[in-house]
Design an enzyme around this catalytic site. Sequence first.
Site, short mmCIF file in Angstrom:
data_model
loop_
_atom_site.label_atom_id
_atom_site.label_comp_id
_atom_site.label_asym_id
_atom_site.label_seq_id
_atom_site.Cartn_x
_atom_site.Cartn_y
_atom_site.Cartn_z
N ASN A 99 0.87 -1.17 0.00
CA ASN A 99 0.00 0.00 0.00
C ASN A 99 0.91 1.22 0.00
O ASN A 99 1.83 1.29 0.82
CB ASN A 99 -0.89 -0.02 1.26
CG ASN A 99 -1.63 1.28 1.46
OD1 ASN A 99 -2.04 1.92 0.49
ND2 ASN A 99 -1.80 1.69 2.70
N GLY A 100 0.67 2.16 -0.92
CA GLY A 100 1.51 3.35 -0.98
C GLY A 100 1.96 3.60 -2.41
O GLY A 100 1.45 2.99 -3.35
N LYS A 490 -21.28 15.52 -0.39
CA LYS A 490 -21.99 14.25 -0.15
C LYS A 490 -22.73 13.82 -1.40
O LYS A 490 -22.65 12.68 -1.82
CB LYS A 490 -23.00 14.37 1.00
CG LYS A 490 -22.47 14.44 2.39
CD LYS A 490 -21.89 13.15 2.93
CE LYS A 490 -20.44 13.02 2.59
NZ LYS A 490 -19.48 13.65 3.43
N GLU A 493 -20.32 12.77 -4.31
CA GLU A 493 -19.51 11.55 -4.18
C GLU A 493 -20.31 10.26 -4.22
O GLU A 493 -19.80 9.25 -4.70
CB GLU A 493 -18.56 11.60 -2.97
CG GLU A 493 -19.16 11.52 -1.60
CD GLU A 493 -18.09 11.57 -0.49
OE1 GLU A 493 -18.43 12.05 0.59
OE2 GLU A 493 -16.95 11.13 -0.69
N HIS A 509 -23.25 37.09 -8.63
CA HIS A 509 -21.94 37.42 -9.22
C HIS A 509 -21.49 36.35 -10.22
O HIS A 509 -20.31 36.28 -10.56
CB HIS A 509 -20.91 37.60 -8.10
CG HIS A 509 -21.25 38.71 -7.17
ND1 HIS A 509 -21.17 40.03 -7.54
CD2 HIS A 509 -21.72 38.71 -5.91
CE1 HIS A 509 -21.56 40.80 -6.53
NE2 HIS A 509 -21.91 40.01 -5.52
N LYS A 608 -11.98 5.07 1.33
CA LYS A 608 -12.25 5.71 2.61
C LYS A 608 -11.04 6.47 3.15
O LYS A 608 -11.16 7.57 3.66
CB LYS A 608 -12.67 4.63 3.61
CG LYS A 608 -13.00 5.14 5.00
CD LYS A 608 -14.30 5.91 4.97
CE LYS A 608 -14.62 6.56 6.30
NZ LYS A 608 -15.62 7.62 6.14
#
Length: 613
Positions: A99-100, A490, A493, A509, A608
Amino acid sequence: MCGIIGATANRDVVPILIEGLHRLEYRGYDSAGVAVASESGLNHKKTVGQVSVLEHAVTEAKLSGHCGIGHTRWATHGKPTEINAHPHGSSESLALVHNGIIENHSVLREKLMTHGYVFVSETDTEVIAHLIHFHLTQSPSAEDRLTVIQKALGELEGAYAIAVIFADMADHLFGARMGSPLVVGVSSGEGYLASDPLALLQVTDQMRYLENGDVVVLTPDECTITDLKGKQQVREVERFQHGDQAADKGSYRHFMLKEIFEQPRAIKDTLSDKVGQSRLLDEALGVDGLSMLKDIEQLHIVACGTSFHAGLVAKYWFESKANIAVSVEVASEYRYRDPCVPENCAFLCISQSGETADTLAALRYAKEKEYVTTIGLCNMPGATLVREADIRLLTHAGIEVGVASTKAFTTQLVVLFWLAQVMSKARGHLNKAQELNVVQGLHALPDQVALAGEQSSMIEKLAFDLVDKPHCLFLGRGLHYPVAMEGALKLKEISYIHAEAYPAGELKHGPLALVDEQMPVITVAPDDHLLEKLKSNLQEVSARGGELINFVSKSVSLDETDAKHSIQVEGMEGDLSPIVASIPLQLLAYYVALHKGTDIDRPRNLAKSVTVE
Ligand code: AGP
């Protein structure tokens, strides 16, 4: 932003790996894989799609073994294909999950190719597998795998958490961490590794949290941790506090809905160590916390996404209650500029997970600067952010599984409001009677949030009106402008509808040009000093035929705006209104997504916990 798991035991670990991957799916879910070591060597299975697909394939193949690793992926290098899915291997002698992001992967890839290594995937991870193998072939003592791994890791630039198994060491599980989270699970006769304790709660709640630079080797009976140079490290065992509740949706259709309705409880728990019967418990800031913060003149708040929106709301509270000048910035911008740090300024970072790469980098950057102190506000007690900030503040929302943050946001707001009031009191702006008022308001909040949730069935119906709309505007004023921003986030997504938020006064404006019969305009209308101004803004919308959907305070009548829907919400007045007003917006996003049939808990392209840059 992937999830990794590993296990070594005197029993078949494949069910543990699969259950762990299900629990890690929130970190990424485009493909998954497992590898196990046994007397016959290494065996693996990889599939595209969610973990359930892998589970099926693993059962069909009757995969089993006493030591293994697993991975759920969120693609960064290369498309979500079976070949790019982890684990990756080298010469059938080792399997590795990662992971990374390895930043120097191209240079290493070229170097390894000159040594005859053939790459089959597009991933940066395969580079690590071959690099370890390369050092293995160069090592005089092939048995000393720790040294081999340390040497390979020494060549990597970037962030990683890895788990590795070898064909000829069928009970040894290796792991390492730099930047990305990795935790060791401790249990008698078994050893585990995972990106998140949540994945291991099925088997243990005893964790050792690895630090950057740690390399670990686990057998069923032993755990040895060293740094990259081989020096022994001690990481104490800590009991994970959240309990094993997250994997269960109960009677709810989605985690997100469950988490929306958990908010009264989450807020109550968050308040439990911060507010007494009649006073604000500033002890929650730790021994020297308040004395460090009492005299600050400025506060820099840094966070990402929803946590950033919480910071924007908090600006209003800190400035109006405690007279502290606040700037709020997204972490990915802050970390790459040269901010002016005035005298007497503190740094506050907010993160649900406490593992967001940009927020952690911002915190580390801030620690090099002349801040009075750094504060970390987080929902995960063992997270890196909690360990690295000088002052730690915890929300007690419980584990949040839905990718769309709900209870983490409102509990962040609760703590930020509490902190603004604690500072206000310490600076002499809050007398005893006022403090009692604040305390009573906070104690009443869980019930008000529960009442706001009672509008659910009405919101479910009105959500049908948005299902076919490609765009949507959200409007708010004052501290409800960031609430509108959060509402728009919200909606976009989880329903994939393009939504933008504006301070209502900005409408004329520019964005007013977008308003016609096809444009739903969702407004947050609390009973506050800006209400009359907001009403005029809404007139501007209805005069252009815009379809107004208003969430209004129970004490407000907005009939004159010809709203298509006006939903009255109790508690949308006073200082805590932003918290209450967030609930109907969360429900609206949820029901629009439900009617559209999207994958609500795992929306496309997201994860997440964003542990990569
Ligand atoms: C929220 O709904 C999002 N999924 C996202 O914006 C999130 O808030 C952001 O990635 C920050 O995460 P953190 O709070 O764990 O740092």
